[in-house]
Design a protein around this motif. Sequence first.
Motif, PDB file in Angstrom:
ATOM      1  N   TYR A 153      27.551 -20.270 -28.780  1.00 54.44           N
ATOM      2  CA  TYR A 153      26.935 -20.387 -30.111  1.00 54.44           C
ATOM      3  C   TYR A 153      25.424 -20.630 -30.041  1.00 54.44           C
ATOM      4  N   LYS A 154      24.989 -21.545 -29.193  1.00 57.81           N
ATOM      5  CA  LYS A 154      23.552 -21.888 -29.193  1.00 57.81           C
ATOM      6  C   LYS A 154      22.693 -20.726 -28.664  1.00 57.81           C
ATOM      7  N   GLU A 155      23.214 -20.006 -27.679  1.00 53.81           N
ATOM      8  CA  GLU A 155      22.477 -18.847 -27.166  1.00 53.81           C
ATOM      9  C   GLU A 155      22.429 -17.728 -28.221  1.00 53.81           C
ATOM     10  N   LEU A 156      23.548 -17.510 -28.903  1.00 52.45           N
ATOM     11  CA  LEU A 156      23.602 -16.457 -29.918  1.00 52.45           C
ATOM     12  C   LEU A 156      22.725 -16.808 -31.120  1.00 52.45           C
ATOM     13  N   LEU A 157      22.667 -18.102 -31.438  1.00 53.78           N
ATOM     14  CA  LEU A 157      21.797 -18.549 -32.539  1.00 53.78           C
ATOM     15  C   LEU A 157      20.332 -18.247 -32.203  1.00 53.78           C
ATOM     16  N   PHE A 158      19.938 -18.580 -30.984  1.00 53.85           N
ATOM     17  CA  PHE A 158      18.564 -18.338 -30.533  1.00 53.85           C
ATOM     18  C   PHE A 158      18.271 -16.837 -30.566  1.00 53.85           C
ATOM     19  N   THR A 160      19.733 -14.364 -32.217  1.00 49.90           N
ATOM     20  CA  THR A 160      19.729 -13.701 -33.531  1.00 49.90           C
ATOM     21  C   THR A 160      18.569 -14.182 -34.405  1.00 49.90           C
TER      22      THR A 160
ATOM     23  N   MET B  95      16.489 -25.212 -30.487  1.00 50.35           N
ATOM     24  CA  MET B  95      16.534 -24.006 -29.663  1.00 50.35           C
ATOM     25  C   MET B  95      15.733 -24.168 -28.374  1.00 50.35           C
ATOM     26  N   THR B  98      17.729 -24.855 -25.303  1.00 46.71           N
ATOM     27  CA  THR B  98      18.811 -23.928 -24.929  1.00 46.71           C
ATOM     28  C   THR B  98      18.829 -23.652 -23.428  1.00 46.71           C
TER      29      THR B  98
END
Lengths: 280, 248
Positions: A153-158, A160, B95, B98
Motif C-alpha cells: 500500500y505505501k509504495e503504491l500510494l507513493f 500513484t 511518503m 517509504t
Amino acid sequence: MLDFLVDPWKYEFMRNAIAIGLLVGILCPVVGSYLIVQRMALYGDVIAHAVLPGLSLSFFLGIDIAIGAFISGILGAGTISWIRSQSRVKVDAAMALTFSSFFAVGVTLIAVLKNNIDLDSFLFGDILGTTTLDIYRTASVTGLILTAVWLFYKELLFYTFDRTGAESVGLPVKVIHLGFMAAITLTIIASMQAVGVILVISLLVGPALTAYLLVKELHQMMIVGAIIGAIASMGGVYISFYLKNIPSGPAIVIVSSGLFILALLFSPSQGILTQRFRTF
Amino acid sequence: MLEIQQLAVNYRGVRALEQIDFRIAPGELVGLIGPNGAGKSTLLKAMLGLIPTAKGTIKYCNCPLCQHLERVAYVPQRSQVDWDYPITVWNVVMMARTRQLGWFRRPGAAAKAIVNGALDRVGMLDLKDRKIGELSGGQQQRVFLARALAQQADLFLFDEPFTGVDKKTEAVLLEVFDELRSAGKILLISTHEWGRSLDRLDRILLLNQCLIADGSPQQVMTPANLQQAYGVSLHQPINRDAGADLFC
C-alpha cells in the motif's frame, strides 16, 4: 419485505450470482481507485476491449480462456505504452485506436474461427449463469489483488501520487506499472461473467468515483468504494431477478451510476446541492 | 561531494544539455538559474536518473549518484503534482519514509516522530489532517519541504520552490535552506525567479543548454553573462535590484 430479500437465496443460480456480484463489487472499486487517481480510467476500458482477441483464440485452441484474455489484455496495454514511447501521439488517441483495433480483431477472430462463443454474455455479462468455477476464479483473483494492495500500500500510494518522486528515491516504477496492468487485466477477466467486458469499466470507475466525492484519503476511497460496489452488485442482481426483462449486467451498472449521481448531488463536502444549500 | 562531469542530455532527439561540469561541496547552497526552457528541470531529473543521459558522469561521494538515491531528497515543481489526489498532509510527508522503512513494513513510532518534527518545522503540524487540495499554494510547498526534511537526506534538489508561494513560505524555505547548509547538506535549487534572495546563495550556476557561468552571485550576475543566458541586452552594470527585477 423480508421475503423480498430472502426469496432469491432459495435458488442456487441466485446464490452464485450474489457471491460473484459481491466479489466483483468489492474488487473493482479497489483497482478502480488506482485508475481514477492516476487519471487512467480509460486504460481500464482499453484493456477490457483488448481481451477479446486472446479470449477468442484460446477458446479456439481449447485452452482456458482466462489465459488468452490475460495475454491479450497485457498486449493491449503494452501497445499504448509502446506507441507513446516511440512517437508524439497523445495517450487518448493511442487508447482510442488500440481498443477499437483489438476489439475489431477479436470480433473478426470469432467470426473467422467460427467459435461457438456467446458473444453477448462476454460483452454484457451473464451473472445469472455463474458457475462454481467462476466463483473460485473470481475469489482467487480478488484474494490475490487485495493481498497485494495491502502488502504494498505505501509504495503504491507513493507511486500513484508522485511517480517522479517515487522513481527518484529508487522505487521500481516500471515493475509497479506492469503490476498495475496485470491487476487491471485480472480484474476485468474476473468481472467478465458478472458485467461483461463492455460494462466492466462502469464497475471499475463508478463506485470508486462515488467514494471519491465522500472521503479524503485513498484507503477510505477503496473501502467506501467496495461497500458501494457490493451494494450496486446486490441491487442489480435483485432488480434482474424480480424484473425478468432487465438484464443483470446493465442493472448493476445502472444502480452504480445512480449512486454516483446521488453522491454528486448530496455529498456532504462536495455535493452540488449541498453546496448550494450551504450558501443560502 | 557532488560531481557532474561532461554531462549531455538529449530530449526528443534534440540536445537539451551539453558540456555540464560542476562540483558542489557539503554545506553549499547553490542556485541553478536560467530562463524557461534552459534545461534546469532536465538537469535535476538527469541527475536522478529520471531522464537518460547521452554522455557524462554524475557522482556522489565518488560513486554514481543513482546508487545513493536514498540519500537524495527531490522536490518537484508544484505543477507536476495532482493536488486533487485524495491524501492528507500527514500521509504526503510520511511518503518520505517509504524507502527507509523498506518493503512490507508499516510506519512505527520513529517514523511518526520524524514526520511530526518535519511538519512542525515548516509550521504545518496543525493542518496535518487536512486534504492537500484544501491548502494554499504556499502551504502545499511547505508540505513538500517537510517531506524532503523527513527523508533525512544529504543532498537536496528543489525544482522551482519559490514559484507561486507567499512571503511566509518564502521565509520558511530560506530559513530551512540555511539550516540545512549549516548541517553540511548539499542544496541545489533551480529557479527563474529569485528576487532579493540571490545574496543567500553561496554560488550560482547560470544555465542555458550549457553552463554559462559558475561562481558567486557577484561573479555570475554580470550583464555579459545575463545577456548570453537570457538573450537580453543590458546597457548598464547590473545591481542587486536590477537583477531582482529580471528574475521576478
